[in-house]
Design an enzyme around this catalytic site. Structure first.
Site, PDB file in Angstrom:
ATOM      1  N   TYR A 137      -2.464  -0.543  -5.678  1.00  0.00           N
ATOM      2  CA  TYR A 137      -3.685  -1.303  -5.390  1.00  0.00           C
ATOM      3  C   TYR A 137      -4.741  -0.335  -4.889  1.00  0.00           C
ATOM      4  O   TYR A 137      -4.610   0.230  -3.798  1.00  0.00           O
ATOM      5  CB  TYR A 137      -3.385  -2.377  -4.348  1.00  0.00           C
ATOM      6  CG  TYR A 137      -4.547  -3.273  -3.969  1.00  0.00           C
ATOM      7  CD1 TYR A 137      -5.681  -3.401  -4.782  1.00  0.00           C
ATOM      8  CD2 TYR A 137      -4.503  -4.021  -2.808  1.00  0.00           C
ATOM      9  CE1 TYR A 137      -6.726  -4.244  -4.439  1.00  0.00           C
ATOM     10  CE2 TYR A 137      -5.553  -4.870  -2.451  1.00  0.00           C
ATOM     11  CZ  TYR A 137      -6.655  -4.979  -3.257  1.00  0.00           C
ATOM     12  OH  TYR A 137      -7.686  -5.800  -2.906  1.00  0.00           O
ATOM     13  N   LYS A 166      -3.775  -2.693  -9.585  1.00  0.00           N
ATOM     14  CA  LYS A 166      -4.836  -3.616  -9.202  1.00  0.00           C
ATOM     15  C   LYS A 166      -6.035  -2.757  -8.827  1.00  0.00           C
ATOM     16  O   LYS A 166      -5.992  -2.016  -7.842  1.00  0.00           O
ATOM     17  CB  LYS A 166      -4.402  -4.499  -8.033  1.00  0.00           C
ATOM     18  CG  LYS A 166      -5.467  -5.526  -7.627  1.00  0.00           C
ATOM     19  CD  LYS A 166      -4.956  -6.429  -6.493  1.00  0.00           C
ATOM     20  CE  LYS A 166      -6.042  -7.388  -6.045  1.00  0.00           C
ATOM     21  NZ  LYS A 166      -5.582  -8.266  -4.941  1.00  0.00           N
TER      22      LYS A 166
END
Length: 292
Positions: A137, A166
């Site tokens: 992420y 992400k």
């Protein structure tokens, strides 16, 4: 375990607290029932929306188990394991696997701003501690750190369990990432309002915050985007735009807590410095209805 457990649409759930400030297990079950009823395909547990950095390690482990116990066995559950200290992220990753969660989302340590070598070592330690599939992420706005593409490419080649990213940084680098890592490597967004535009840039899906309040609406939008029906997806998103902008301006975690509580889902207690909605804010959101 499927090869690619990360769904094109998942919801980043909030963490319910009791009035005394503890993680509220009974409310976890109530919330999971709400998500299940509203066809949420997968849940992110203890991410940013779950206020992961306000939780102790023991609370996060308890939350993993509580959600696992409440969720249908077929529902993919992703454990957020980002921490400031590497050893803590390693412990959470091991606990997530032991608890039976499906995969891990590994954000980078906030505030300390590691360099690329230090960030890579952090990822390597976590990957070495678990066999679970992993999504990195990258959220520079929140952490002060930006994962460079060269670092990403090196880590994915070293650890094949890293199968997703992400990306909350620069969306214009997604096509280069896909070109290097292949179309099977998934790239997800966390920006609900921009998701239709982001699909055009190469994104594969969304871990949604707004999906807490509009679960069926975002399920439909993602389905339309995956079918290539961008025009209709933009239209459906446009119908929500005014509400999304309003709620985002007030603060998503605060709004979700308030609206859940007002609809009988016991998730309304806050951890400071977050606070209940003011009278004016309550008036502004009173027209929002959940699909309960």
């Amino acid at each position: 375990m499927t090869t690619h457990p990360f769904q094109p649409y998942s919801v980043a759930m909030i963490t319910p607290f009791s009035q005394q400030g503890a993680v509220d297990q009974a409310s976890v079950r109530q919330m999971v029932n709400y998500y299940t009823y509203n066809q949420v395909p997968a849940l992110l547990v203890s991410g940013s929306t779950g206020e992961q950095h306000s939780l102790t390690l023991e609370e996060r482990i308890f939350l993993y188990q509580s959600v696992k116990d409440a969720a249908p066995g077929s529902m993919p559950l992703y454990a957020g394991v980002a921490t400031v200290r590497t050893r803590d992220a390693v412990r959470l990753a091991r606990e997530a696997e032991q608890t039976g969660l499906s995969a891990i989302m590994l954000g980078f340590p906030p505030y300390v701003r590691p360099n690329q070598r230090e960030a890579a070592l952090y990822v390597q330690e976590v990957c070495s501690a678990t066999s679970l599939p992993l999504m990195l992420y990258n959220n520079p706005l929140r952490t002060g750190f930006n994962l460079e593409m060269e670092t990403l490419f090196r880590l994915v080649k070293e650890f094949p369990q890293i199968i997703a990213l992400k990306e909350a940084g620069n969306p214009d680098r997604i096509k280069e990432i896909k070109a290097e890592l292949g179309t099977d490597f998934q790239v997800l967004s966390g920006f609900d309002l921009a998701i239709a535009d982001y699909f055009d840039k190469g994104y594969d899906g969304l871990t949604s915050v707004a999906g807490n309040l509009f679960p069926l609406e975002f399920l439909k939008i993602i389905q339309l985007l995956r079918e290539g029906n961008s025009v209709q997806a933009h239209h459906e998103l446009g119908k929500l735009r005014e509400s999304l902008e309003l709620l985002g301006s007030i603060g998503w975690i605060r709004v979700i807590r308030h609206l859940f509580a007002s609809h009988g889902i016991a998730a309304g207690y806050f951890r400071e410095p977050l606070s209940p909605l003011t009278t004016e804010e309550q008036t502004a959101v009173q027209g929002i209805r959940l699909s309960t």
